[in-house]
Enzyme design. Structure first.
Site, PDB file in Angstrom:
ATOM      1  N   GLU A  29       2.791   4.868  -4.028  1.00  0.00           N
ATOM      2  CA  GLU A  29       2.803   5.788  -5.208  1.00  0.00           C
ATOM      3  C   GLU A  29       4.139   6.510  -5.371  1.00  0.00           C
ATOM      4  OE1 GLU A  29       0.305   5.560  -2.944  1.00  0.00           O
ATOM      5  OE2 GLU A  29      -0.805   4.318  -4.351  1.00  0.00           O
ATOM      6  N   ASP A  57      -8.890   4.145  -2.227  1.00  0.00           N
ATOM      7  CA  ASP A  57      -9.757   4.597  -1.143  1.00  0.00           C
ATOM      8  C   ASP A  57     -11.009   5.281  -1.658  1.00  0.00           C
ATOM      9  OD1 ASP A  57      -7.822   3.519   0.374  1.00  0.00           O
ATOM     10  OD2 ASP A  57      -6.954   5.414   1.021  1.00  0.00           O
ATOM     11  N   ASP A  62       0.852  -1.185   0.000  1.00  0.00           N
ATOM     12  CA  ASP A  62       0.000   0.000   0.000  1.00  0.00           C
ATOM     13  C   ASP A  62       0.895   1.245   0.000  1.00  0.00           C
ATOM     14  OD1 ASP A  62      -2.324   1.489   0.147  1.00  0.00           O
ATOM     15  OD2 ASP A  62      -2.608   1.209   2.296  1.00  0.00           O
TER      16      ASP A  62
END
Ligand SMILES: *[C@@H]1O[C@H](CO)[C@@H](O)[C@H](O)[C@H]1NC(C)=O
Ligand SMILES: *[C@@H]1O[C@H](CO)[C@@H](O)[C@H](O)[C@H]1NC(C)=O
Ligand SMILES: *[C@@H]1O[C@H](CO)[C@@H](O)[C@H](O)[C@H]1NC(C)=O
Ligand SMILES: *[C@@H]1O[C@H](CO)[C@@H](O)[C@H](O)[C@H]1NC(C)=O
Ligand SMILES: *[C@@H]1O[C@H](CO)[C@@H](O)[C@H](O)[C@H]1NC(C)=O
Ligand SMILES: *[C@@H]1O[C@H](CO)[C@@H](O)[C@H](O)[C@H]1NC(C)=O
Ligand SMILES: *[C@@H]1O[C@H](CO)[C@@H](O)[C@H](O)[C@H]1NC(C)=O
Ligand SMILES: CC(=O)N[C@H]1CO[C@H](CO)[C@@H](O)[C@@H]1O
Length: 850
Positions: A427, A552, A424
């Site tokens: 990025e 999300d 997670d």
């Protein structure tokens, strides 16, 4: 999960160093020294005159055109000096040219010399598919532009990741590709992944694909000129123009041709198709055990329970909170799960807390596994554990370090024996708003200064590391990143990786690199099994290492609908089929109606996980009686279809060779000439045979959907249905319209069980849905469900119905006691269908005649 800040609604406000000269005034390049072979063409491209809009012109370019296969044309425009950054093969290995001859290619390349422009046409029809003649090529140190004209009413899909319409708007629409933490998945913004590939669908005349192999930040504009001509325009802040044109002409062939370039998606273990439950905010391991027990008590099959960062001690990777998640108790729960054929997956984030004495940090520092700042110290940022350093996936020691941490912490004998890992925040998400943030924190411990030279490579440096002398923080071209500056909320883009490339050029690869490294580490941990990795951030080829969820989202009807569009894009266009939304929504509060609908929708998406934020209420399916009832039915039917889904995944993984290559696909993939399908984004095919048409309106029990002209059968009743626009009222909160496409044969388990392992012991019942011509076909792939190398221990069984006889033949390498109990032929016996009773074994060919 997301940090608590809200997205900046601001667009980038770049300080323009000079006035932008309109592209139309840039003179472009002239082609010289053209050399043609049977399967290639090369030329030199020389700048005709200054353009210098956003940055410095690159005077000398090289053109390489390769007819790589009969359906794939490669067009590369690179700097003659080979300094400009190109994506590392370690992240995206390139396919080799198979030297097809220009004469036999489905695509034809043409060009003009002065100025240089090019076009790609479909050889069989002469139709122009790509044409740059409207606008000169711009190729600068920090800005590249290329424009192609589009048809009058274009059907363009792809260019993800986004939450917009599946068929992209083409009126003043910009797709920005710059991977970013994106809570609430805002429309018309860059999200977690960057996939510069689009499908251009031209109805009956065919579909083609265009892939720009570039990791560069870019804005892709779809719009029209003042005179109304449609175009697609690439505006990148670096990299080269490295195009792959994919001929199709069938839509699914484009998916396959794309996977041949970026890699076929990973084959997954059978259990990964089960139902998963996760939540951020589960306070203790006892609470997790209660969730497992409560699912069991509610009679809802739970396959896998997930650990979000709650399990960590101080939110650090490779730690377990000694009070809330003591390792012995976690191990005990996982052992219990395993005894019950259930599974456990934990999260890992890239930011590593930089505290001496914390083993993963100390060992990573020793291996030189972290990205370095200008002074040679490790670059610092902020993430869940506080101040952190970041793995440099391009440093030579990083993979060994990462593998070692995973092997140790997840050791089956002494650690937490997980079945897969979830990566997670990759990025990478940085809670520092800008490049000044960590500097105000006290400096970390001294680290050895790097000997690496960064900013000034010369022509004797290895090729493709990136041009020296650029402004890596604030390029003049204002990329429309929703966080603003390039480095906002991520790693500073002026950082240099250990291989000499920079974050400016490699930013979009960070997530995929972490997924690849985690995949490789799991291969060491469990050499015999297929590694399972779930990743948030992606780039082309991520699917070969990982499954994907869409980040999300929110518990809203809008995001329930967006889930369908995102699934279609990920699976059909971006070669990431094992994908899905957070069922019932991540942020905000799910209500029972929405959650029941989503529980059902999720059962028909390839990856099926319920997940919510810490601040959201509990939304396990058993929390509401109606949702529980909906989920029980939804999971039961999904499990009966597990082998159908598994077979589709095997096909998509490339092991299955030709045939169907998509696990999910839009309606137009199967009916490309039917214009009414081109904009459909609330229905999808799961595999080749099942068309899913859920209720999509807010709080509604009514659905209007479209069945193309064909024979269809109601999945639930077997009733034959003709094509047309259908309106169904009174759809129960746990119901979902599904239709079997005429011409298909669907293998199903006779009944479902409470885990995928127990479902695998059930026998099969086969449904034959004859098409217009009275025939049907289908297939079933079987293996042990977990081994990386199954050798010849696999069966690929093909079913055929010709109107009178049923034949199952193929290869039968997988030994099984499971049998086919019955074959139901729909449309027979006065419309209800006729059941033919076996049993027939699955270890050899079988069949029957009427
Ligand atoms: C294609 O041609 C190149 C250049 O001649 C050669 O190096 C390569 O081996 C050929 N590839 C195949 C698959 O024939
Ligand atoms: C195009 O979109 C941008 C960004 O949304 C907006 O600022 C601009 O006004 C639009 N231009 C036109 C001609 O609609
Ligand atoms: C599990 O169910 C019990 C009994 O209904 C309830 O008291 C408990 O709060 C539930 N726990 C969780 C985590 O769902
Ligand atoms: C599934 O059911 C079997 C008996 O039918 C039982 O032994 C097993 O514990 C159950 N597993 C789960 C996960 O509920
Ligand atoms: C990146 O830019 C920041 C802000 O100007 C500067 O402090 C830092 O030293 C630079 N880092 C590198 C690696 O050049
Ligand atoms: C295939 O199955 C046979 C018999 O069970 C076994 O001996 C062999 O090792 C298996 N091969 C592979 C590659 O798993
Ligand atoms: C399998 O069945 C199909 C359809 O009936 C037939 O065309 C094919 O020849 C069969 N193949 C074998 C190996 O029997
Ligand atoms: C695309 C979309 O529906 N975005 C919504 C995401 O959630 C936030 C917060 O709930 C909304 O404000 C957005 O409109």
């Amino acid at each position: 999960m997301a940090p608590t800040f809200l997205p900046l609604a601001l667009l980038a406000v770049a300080v323009l160093g000079r006035v932008f000269r309109p592209a139309s005034q840039c003179p472009g390049y002239r082609a010289t020294n053209v050399l043609r072979g049977d399967s290639y063409l090369v030329a030199d491209l020389r700048l005709i005159g200054n353009c210098e809009s956003y940055s410095n012109d690159i005077n000398d370019l090289r053109l390489l055109v390769e007819y790589q296969t009969e359906s794939r044309l490669h067009v590369l425009i690179e700097d003659a000096d080979n300094q400009v950054y190109q994506v590392q093969e370690q992240v995206l290995p390139r396919p080799k040219s198979q030297n097809a001859s220009a004469g036999s290619s489905a695509l034809k390349f043409s060009f003009t010399e002065n100025p240089f422009t090019f076009s790609v046409t479909r050889a069989s029809t002469g139709e122009v598919l790509f044409d740059t003649s409207d606008s000169p090529l711009i190729f600068q140190s920090q800005y590249l532009q290329l424009r192609t004209s589009l048809p009058r009413s274009p059907n363009i899909y792809g260019l993800g990741e986004h939450s917009d319409d599946f068929r992209l708007p083409t009126d003043n629409y910009t797709r920005t590709l710059w991977n970013a933490e994106s809570p609430f998945i805002p429309n018309r913004q860059n999200l977690y992944g960057s996939h510069p590939v689009y499908f251009d669908h031209r109805g009956a005349s065919g579909t083609h694909g265009v892939f720009l192999l570039s990791a560069s930040g870019m804005d892709i504009r779809l719009s029209q000129t003042d005179s109304g001509r449609k175009y697609l325009e690439y505006n990148t802040i670096g990299g080269v123009f490295d195009f792959y044109f994919l001929a199709g002409p069938e839509p699914a062939s484009v998916s396959k041709q794309y996977a041949e370039v970026v890699g076929f998606p990973a084959m997954q273990q059978y259990w990964t198709l089960g139902f998963h439950q996760c939540k951020y905010g589960w306070p203790t391991i006892d609470h997790v055990a209660q969730v497992v027990a409560n699912y069991s008590a509610a009679g809802i099959p739970l396959e896998t329970v997930w650990g979000d960062i709650d399990y960590m001690h101080g939110k650090r990777d490779f730690t377990s909170d000694p009070v809330r998640y003591p390792i012995d108790k976690v191990r005990a729960l996982v052992d219990t799960l395993h005894r019950n054929n259930q599974h456990y997956v934990q999260i890992l984030d890239p930011g590593i807390r930089n505290t001496p004495g914390y083993g993963p940090y100390d060992r990573g520092a020793e291996q030189g596994a972290f990205i370095r700042a200008a002074d040679g110290s490790f670059y610092r940022g902020l993430q869940w554990p506080g101040e952190v350093v970041w793995p440099d996936w391009f440093a030579p020691g990083t993979q060994d370090w990462w593998t070692n941490e995973i092997r140790t912490f997840y050791s089956p004998t002494s650690g937490i024996p997980v079945d897969g890992l979830w990566v997670d925040m990759n990025e990478a998400s940085n809670m520092c708003a800008d490049t000044t943030c960590p500097a105000s924190a006290p400096p970390g411990p001294p680290t050895q200064a790097s000997h690496r030279t960064t900013a000034g490579h010369t022509t004797s440096s290895p090729p493709h590391l990136g041009l020296p002398g650029r402004d890596l923080l604030h390029p003049a071209y204002p990329l429309a990143n929703h966080h603003g500056a390039l480095s906002a909320r991520t790693l500073a883009t002026n950082l240099t990786n250990a291989d000499g490339t920079t974050q400016y050029d490699t930013h979009n690869l960070y997530g995929t690199s972490m997924a690849l490294a985690t995949h490789a580490a799991l291969q060491h941990l469990h050499p015999a099994k297929r590694p399972f990795v779930l990743t948030r951030s992606t780039s082309p080829g991520a699917g070969r290492a990982a499954a994907h969820w869409f980040g999300d989202n929110t518990s809203s009807w809008a995001h329930y609908r967006a889930a369908i569009r995102q699934m279609l894009a990920s699976g059909a266009l971006h070669a990431q089929p094992l994908a899905g939304s957070d069922v019932c929504g991540f942020n905000g509060q799910a209500g029972p109606r929405l959650c029941a609908r989503w529980a059902v929708l999720g059962a028909w998406q390839p990856f099926y996980r319920n997940h919510a934020d810490a601040g959201s209420g509990d939304q396990e399916f058993y929390r509401w009686a109606d949702v529980a009832a909906a989920a029980r039915r939804a999971v039961a039917v999904r499990y009966r279809l597990l082998d159908y889904l598994y077979t589709a995944l095997w096909r998509a993984s490339g092991d299955g060779g030709g045939g169907l290559v998509v696990v999910v696909s839009p309606v137009w993939f199967a009916y490309p000439a039917d214009e009414a399908t081109w904009g459909v984004q609330t229905q999808w095919f799961l595999g080749a045979a099942l068309l899913v048409s859920p209720v999509v309106e807010d709080e509604s029990q009514r659905v209007e959907f479209y069945l193309p002209q064909d024979v269809w059968y109601d999945f639930w009743t077997g009733e034959m249905v003709r094509g047309g626009v259908k309106v169904v009222d009174g759809v129960g909160w746990g119901d979902i319209p599904v239709h079997i496409r005429g011409g298909s044969i669907v293998p199903m388990r006779v009944r479902s069980a409470n885990t995928t392992a127990e479902t695998r012991r059930e026998n099969f019942a086969i449904t034959v849905a004859p098409g217009m011509d009275g025939t049907a076909r289908g297939e079933l792939y079987l293996d042990d469900g977990e081994s990386r190398d199954v050798g010849s221990n696999k069966s690929m069984i093909r079913f055929a119905w010709d109107g009178e006889s049923f034949v199952a033949n193929g290869t039968f390498g997988y030994r099984t006691h499971v049998v086919v109990e019955s074959v139901l032929v729909l449309g027979q016996a006065g419309g209800k269908g006729k059941t033919h009773r076996g049993p027939w074994g699955l270890n050899e060919a079988f069949g029957f005649r009427l």
